[in-house]
Design an enzyme around this catalytic site. Structure first.
Site, PDB file in Angstrom:
ATOM      1  N   GLY A 166      -8.071   3.264 -35.923  1.00 20.85           N
ATOM      2  CA  GLY A 166      -8.700   1.954 -35.825  1.00 20.85           C
ATOM      3  C   GLY A 166      -8.796   1.416 -34.422  1.00 20.85           C
ATOM      4  O   GLY A 166      -9.359   2.047 -33.546  1.00 20.85           O
ATOM      5  N   HIS A 211      -0.163   2.530 -26.162  1.00 19.37           N
ATOM      6  CA  HIS A 211       0.217   1.534 -27.163  1.00 19.37           C
ATOM      7  C   HIS A 211       1.639   1.095 -26.861  1.00 19.37           C
ATOM      8  O   HIS A 211       2.482   1.911 -26.460  1.00 19.37           O
ATOM      9  CB  HIS A 211       0.179   2.116 -28.582  1.00 19.37           C
ATOM     10  CG  HIS A 211      -1.166   2.588 -29.008  1.00 19.37           C
ATOM     11  ND1 HIS A 211      -2.272   1.780 -29.010  1.00 19.37           N
ATOM     12  CD2 HIS A 211      -1.582   3.796 -29.452  1.00 19.37           C
ATOM     13  CE1 HIS A 211      -3.315   2.469 -29.439  1.00 19.37           C
ATOM     14  NE2 HIS A 211      -2.924   3.695 -29.709  1.00 19.37           N
ATOM     15  N   VAL A 258      -7.320   9.323 -23.980  1.00 14.93           N
ATOM     16  CA  VAL A 258      -5.928   8.868 -23.958  1.00 14.93           C
ATOM     17  C   VAL A 258      -5.882   7.345 -23.826  1.00 14.93           C
ATOM     18  O   VAL A 258      -6.734   6.741 -23.165  1.00 14.93           O
ATOM     19  CB  VAL A 258      -5.132   9.537 -22.807  1.00 14.93           C
ATOM     20  CG1 VAL A 258      -5.693   9.156 -21.451  1.00 14.93           C
ATOM     21  CG2 VAL A 258      -3.655   9.201 -22.886  1.00 14.93           C
ATOM     22  N   THR A 259      -4.918   6.740 -24.488  1.00 18.22           N
ATOM     23  CA  THR A 259      -4.674   5.307 -24.339  1.00 18.22           C
ATOM     24  C   THR A 259      -3.180   5.064 -24.439  1.00 18.22           C
ATOM     25  O   THR A 259      -2.396   5.973 -24.711  1.00 18.22           O
ATOM     26  CB  THR A 259      -5.453   4.464 -25.369  1.00 18.22           C
ATOM     27  OG1 THR A 259      -5.438   3.090 -24.944  1.00 18.22           O
ATOM     28  CG2 THR A 259      -4.887   4.597 -26.771  1.00 18.22           C
ATOM     29  N   CYS A 272      -8.920   5.731 -21.757  1.00 19.29           N
ATOM     30  CA  CYS A 272     -10.085   6.190 -22.520  1.00 19.29           C
ATOM     31  C   CYS A 272     -10.912   7.209 -21.740  1.00 19.29           C
ATOM     32  O   CYS A 272     -12.099   7.396 -22.001  1.00 19.29           O
ATOM     33  CB  CYS A 272     -10.937   5.010 -22.968  1.00 19.29           C
ATOM     34  SG  CYS A 272      -9.998   3.788 -23.921  1.00 19.29           S
ATOM     35  N   GLY A 315     -10.492  10.209 -32.676  1.00 16.61           N
ATOM     36  CA  GLY A 315     -11.440  10.494 -31.617  1.00 16.61           C
ATOM     37  C   GLY A 315     -10.999   9.850 -30.316  1.00 16.61           C
ATOM     38  O   GLY A 315     -10.052   9.066 -30.276  1.00 16.61           O
ATOM     39  N   GLY A 316     -11.675  10.190 -29.256  1.00 12.61           N
ATOM     40  CA  GLY A 316     -11.417   9.560 -27.974  1.00 12.61           C
ATOM     41  C   GLY A 316     -10.440  10.317 -27.102  1.00 12.61           C
ATOM     42  O   GLY A 316      -9.969  11.398 -27.450  1.00 12.61           O
TER      43      GLY A 316
END
Length: 194
Positions: free
Chosen positions: A129, A56, A53-54, A147, A50-51
């Protein structure tokens, strides 16, 4: 994660995977292209969490939870709250005051996001997660609307003068998650190459 979730049965143990990712932008199922401002050479991976863009990258603790929600008697909103509370409790150990926001899941320090959440539920089981910014290059966050929130500020533990030992933080976060969710931990160390 997908394979484990697709093949697990009622006797499959729940798992928590702790890791770091190479530089990558991940775009959730609801992700809109307009939130990718200037990805440059960093790959963009569409994912089934879900959500929006982020980012990492190295120096960020990733905790993937593979849980049978039915067996644990957990709803997704309750699980999100447990994840946020575990990060908040971890940060409190380092004298960092943090909080959650109902309108934007994650953990914040004085309005700046330090931990992001993204989950997927399939067949009553969750995967994906949270990510906790520890000691990383935060510049890639300027290339996106984190986000899906234009101008959202991000921070990390290094900026708060807190511990930056990712394996240690991973174990501490694991204990907070286990306590919050009512689990007993068994650690298995595995090294996966690049």
């Amino acid at each position: 994660m997908q394979n484990y979730t697709n093949t697990r049965d009622s006797s499959s143990p729940d798992q928590l995977w702790l890791l770091e990712h190479p530089p990558v932008f991940t775009q959730g199922q609801a992700g809109k292209a307009e939130h990718l401002l200037d990805p440059g050479t960093i790959p963009v991976v569409k994912t089934d969490r879900g959500g929006q863009v982020t980012y990492h990258g190295p120096g960020q603790l990733i905790a993937y939870l593979l849980l049978d929600l039915r067996r644990a008697h957990l709803g997704i909103r309750t699980l999100v709250s447990h994840l946020e509370e575990a990060v908040i409790a971890l940060l409190a150990e380092y004298a960092i005051s943090a909080s959650a926001r109902r309108d934007a899941p994650g953990v914040y320090i004085e309005g700046s996001k330090v931990a992001s959440l993204g989950l997927r539920v399939r067949r009553g089981c969750c995967f994906h997660g949270l990510s906790l910014n520890v000691d990383m290059d935060l510049d890639p966050f300027k290339r996106i609307n984190p986000c899906g929130f234009p101008g959202l500020k991000v921070t990390q533990l290094a900026d708060q003068k807190a511990a930056t030992d990712i394996p240690k933080l991973g174990r501490e976060l694991s204990h907070h998650l286990a306590q919050s969710l009512g689990y007993t931990l068994t650690f298995v160390d595995t090294e996966v190459g690049p």
